[in-house]
Scaffold this motif. Structure first.
Motif, PDB file in Angstrom:
ATOM      1  N   PHE A  21      59.168  46.923   5.055  1.00 25.03           N
ATOM      2  CA  PHE A  21      59.940  47.696   4.074  1.00 25.03           C
ATOM      3  C   PHE A  21      60.036  49.116   4.618  1.00 25.03           C
ATOM      4  N   LYS A  22      61.268  49.650   4.705  1.00 20.57           N
ATOM      5  CA  LYS A  22      61.450  51.014   5.207  1.00 20.57           C
ATOM      6  C   LYS A  22      62.474  51.735   4.338  1.00 20.57           C
ATOM      7  N   PRO A  23      62.262  53.023   4.085  1.00 22.49           N
ATOM      8  CA  PRO A  23      63.282  53.773   3.343  1.00 22.49           C
ATOM      9  C   PRO A  23      64.612  53.749   4.098  1.00 22.49           C
ATOM     10  N   SER A  60      72.360  39.639  -4.544  1.00 23.27           N
ATOM     11  CA  SER A  60      73.804  39.859  -4.669  1.00 23.27           C
ATOM     12  C   SER A  60      74.416  39.946  -3.284  1.00 23.27           C
ATOM     13  N   ALA A  61      75.749  39.915  -3.267  1.00 23.36           N
ATOM     14  CA  ALA A  61      76.447  39.912  -1.977  1.00 23.36           C
ATOM     15  C   ALA A  61      76.202  41.218  -1.222  1.00 23.36           C
ATOM     16  N   GLY A  62      76.063  42.312  -1.943  1.00 23.63           N
ATOM     17  CA  GLY A  62      75.769  43.598  -1.292  1.00 23.63           C
ATOM     18  C   GLY A  62      74.275  43.815  -1.263  1.00 23.63           C
ATOM     19  N   GLU A  63      73.851  44.974  -1.712  1.00 23.73           N
ATOM     20  CA  GLU A  63      72.411  45.230  -1.757  1.00 23.73           C
ATOM     21  C   GLU A  63      71.794  44.462  -2.926  1.00 23.73           C
ATOM     22  N   ASP A  64      70.577  43.976  -2.736  1.00 24.05           N
ATOM     23  CA  ASP A  64      69.846  43.319  -3.813  1.00 24.05           C
ATOM     24  C   ASP A  64      69.191  44.392  -4.687  1.00 24.05           C
ATOM     25  N   ASN A  65      68.656  43.978  -5.814  1.00 25.86           N
ATOM     26  CA  ASN A  65      68.011  44.925  -6.730  1.00 25.86           C
ATOM     27  C   ASN A  65      66.632  44.445  -7.142  1.00 25.86           C
ATOM     28  N   ILE A  66      65.737  45.396  -7.311  1.00 20.76           N
ATOM     29  CA  ILE A  66      64.497  45.131  -8.044  1.00 20.76           C
ATOM     30  C   ILE A  66      64.517  46.041  -9.265  1.00 20.76           C
ATOM     31  N   TRP A  67      64.330  45.410 -10.415  1.00 17.23           N
ATOM     32  CA  TRP A  67      64.352  46.132 -11.691  1.00 17.23           C
ATOM     33  C   TRP A  67      62.952  46.106 -12.297  1.00 17.23           C
ATOM     34  N   ASN A 122      71.676  49.952   3.387  1.00 12.05           N
ATOM     35  CA  ASN A 122      70.666  49.682   2.363  1.00 12.05           C
ATOM     36  C   ASN A 122      70.649  48.201   1.980  1.00 12.05           C
ATOM     37  N   ASP A 123      69.473  47.627   1.921  1.00 14.36           N
ATOM     38  CA  ASP A 123      69.321  46.211   1.561  1.00 14.36           C
ATOM     39  C   ASP A 123      68.847  46.017   0.131  1.00 14.36           C
ATOM     40  N   LEU A 124      68.129  47.001  -0.403  1.00 16.36           N
ATOM     41  CA  LEU A 124      67.420  46.787  -1.670  1.00 16.36           C
ATOM     42  C   LEU A 124      67.370  48.090  -2.455  1.00 16.36           C
ATOM     43  N   GLN A 125      67.705  47.990  -3.735  1.00 17.20           N
ATOM     44  CA  GLN A 125      67.689  49.160  -4.609  1.00 17.20           C
ATOM     45  C   GLN A 125      66.671  48.949  -5.721  1.00 17.20           C
ATOM     46  N   GLN A 155      66.423  51.927  -1.145  1.00 15.85           N
ATOM     47  CA  GLN A 155      66.559  53.194  -1.864  1.00 15.85           C
ATOM     48  C   GLN A 155      65.912  52.992  -3.221  1.00 15.85           C
ATOM     49  N   GLU A 156      65.488  54.068  -3.836  1.00 12.33           N
ATOM     50  CA  GLU A 156      64.836  53.897  -5.137  1.00 12.33           C
ATOM     51  C   GLU A 156      65.165  55.020  -6.092  1.00 12.33           C
ATOM     52  N   ALA A 157      65.249  54.643  -7.371  1.00 14.80           N
ATOM     53  CA  ALA A 157      65.421  55.628  -8.434  1.00 14.80           C
ATOM     54  C   ALA A 157      64.487  55.232  -9.570  1.00 14.80           C
ATOM     55  N   THR A 158      63.287  54.835  -9.198  1.00 17.43           N
ATOM     56  CA  THR A 158      62.324  54.384 -10.204  1.00 17.43           C
ATOM     57  C   THR A 158      61.319  55.486 -10.519  1.00 17.43           C
ATOM     58  N   ASP A 159      60.795  55.440 -11.724  1.00 19.95           N
ATOM     59  CA  ASP A 159      59.726  56.374 -12.089  1.00 19.95           C
ATOM     60  C   ASP A 159      58.369  55.904 -11.556  1.00 19.95           C
ATOM     61  N   TYR A 160      58.352  54.697 -11.008  1.00 20.84           N
ATOM     62  CA  TYR A 160      57.065  54.099 -10.616  1.00 20.84           C
ATOM     63  C   TYR A 160      56.916  54.085  -9.090  1.00 20.84           C
ATOM     64  N   ASP A 161      57.129  55.268  -8.505  1.00 15.94           N
ATOM     65  CA  ASP A 161      57.064  55.412  -7.043  1.00 15.94           C
ATOM     66  C   ASP A 161      55.717  54.973  -6.483  1.00 15.94           C
ATOM     67  N   ALA A 162      54.662  55.300  -7.230  1.00 13.97           N
ATOM     68  CA  ALA A 162      53.323  54.991  -6.709  1.00 13.97           C
ATOM     69  C   ALA A 162      53.143  53.487  -6.574  1.00 13.97           C
ATOM     70  N   ALA A 163      53.640  52.725  -7.563  1.00 16.19           N
ATOM     71  CA  ALA A 163      53.526  51.263  -7.501  1.00 16.19           C
ATOM     72  C   ALA A 163      54.389  50.723  -6.369  1.00 16.19           C
TER      73      ALA A 163
END
Lengths: 180, 183
Positions: free
Chosen positions: A76-78, A105-112, A85-88, A52-60
């Motif tokens: 990678f799939k939405p 993390s124990a739940g979903e991982d994150n990319i910041w 969900n595996d990755l936020q 899932q994503e909430a980033t302003d950098y959708d194109a990247a």
């Protein structure tokens, strides 16, 4: 006849020794020294990364996804209503040298993605940074040696004169060491 | 009497189970989650790390404060440091102030740690490259090798690693501001 026989035996012995050495070297020296995260951590579940994503950098983000998906079996799939969900992906802001993080993390991982760098970053640099972070989600480690300049998994993927925006041969080799 | 004995046995079993659980919890190793970073410039070049930083100090970690997971940013911890030597910047020697760093340690049981970065420990001394944030707070610019860079255990001041400080002074004297910083 005696000479021929001795010569034949000598040749066979030499061939046996050389063959044995070749086989031994195959076992002792790996063909490719993989750069993988310790303990085999990654964001992959069931051969896929649902995000899932909430980033302003959708194109990247989209670019990075499309750069890695053709490399091998992991996609990678939405995330959907029927998947976990595996990755936020999110953005944050800090004035540091860090462009982005992948956090396990124990739940979903994150990319910041760090707004400090991304907001003013060129399209090329954003692509390199996002593709690098996705590499961590695939279990690939940072490369610090100058030997690996110009690879996506270089710890500074947009530092060099030629900025890679897709996995290089070395990145692909690391990927295939991990995922076949 | 028989019933009372049975109750006593049950209570003992429950207490023993709880004690065993507490013992296992106490000795169980912490769960460490790693944070992988990427960087905007070559952080293997100490002159660039020096050029990017607002302050470089030798400081002791007085205390480890609150660990925070804001959910809108990576988790971070606040430390109180006492500045012993100012190598770059306008901070005052002897002053005590808070700084933050990405990563948390929740009671030694759930650790989120920056990969390839020297962990900061209470009582030890480090060289820290610091960056001023938008709210004027100070954040440790965590990069491999150079920041935080361990210089001595607080209990053994004679073991101060002079070479680390000498190398930092040299890097600051020849500092380079990275050419690709955001505007």
């Amino acid at each position: 006849v005696v000479v021929d026989s001795r010569s034949h035996r000598f040749r066979c012995a030499v061939l046996a020794v050389v063959g044995g050495l070749v086989i031994s070297v195959q076992f002792v020296l790996p063909a490719h020294a993989a750069h993988l995260l310790p303990s085999g951590v990654d964001s992959v579940h069931g051969g896929e990364i649902h995000y899932q994503e909430a980033t302003d950098y959708d194109a990247a983000l989209t670019y990075a996804r499309d750069a890695w998906n053709p490399v091998g079996s992991v996609d990678f799939k939405p995330d959907t209503a029927s998947t976990v969900n595996d990755l936020q992906y999110d953005d944050y802001f800090e004035v540091t040298s860090t462009v982005g993080y992948w956090t396990e993390s124990a739940g979903e991982d994150n990319i910041w993605f760090n707004d400090y760098w991304f907001a003013g970053g060129s399209v090329t640099n954003r692509r390199a940074w996002a593709t690098h972070e996705d590499g961590h989600a695939l279990g690939l480690d940072d490369h610090y040696s100058d030997t690996w300049n110009n690879t996506i998994m270089d710890s500074c993927p947009a530092c060099d004169s030629s900025v890679p925006t897709s996995p290089t041969a070395h990145d692909r080799a690391d990927y295939h060491d991990r995922w076949g | 009497m028989h019933v009372a004995r049975r109750v006593t046995v049950r209570a003992f079993v429950v207490a023993a189970t709880l004690a065993a659980g507490a013992l296992v919890y106490a000795v169980w190793p912490p769960d460490v989650d790693y944070v992988e970073s990427s960087y905007g410039f070559d952080v293997g070049d100490q002159a660039k790390v020096a050029g990017f930083s607002d302050h470089v100090v030798v400081a002791s970690v007085v205390s480890v404060g609150e660990s925070v997971d804001p959910k809108t940013a990576p988790p971070f911890t606040t430390y109180t440091i006492q500045i012993e030597t100012v190598l770059k910047g306008s901070l005052k020697s002897g002053s005590t102030l808070p700084v933050t760093q990405t990563g948390v340690d929740l009671s030694g049981k759930q650790i989120t740690q920056l990969a390839d970065i020297t962990p900061v420990r209470e009582g030890s001394r480090y060289v820290l490259a610091l960056k001023t944030q938008r709210d004027q707070s100070l954040r440790i610019d965590s990069v491999p090798v150079f920041s935080p860079q361990f210089v001595s255990d607080g209990s053994d001041r004679s073991s101060l690693d002079i070479k680390v400080i000498t190398d930092w002074k040299d890097a600051i004297a020849h500092q380079v501001v990275p050419s690709n910083l955001p505007r």
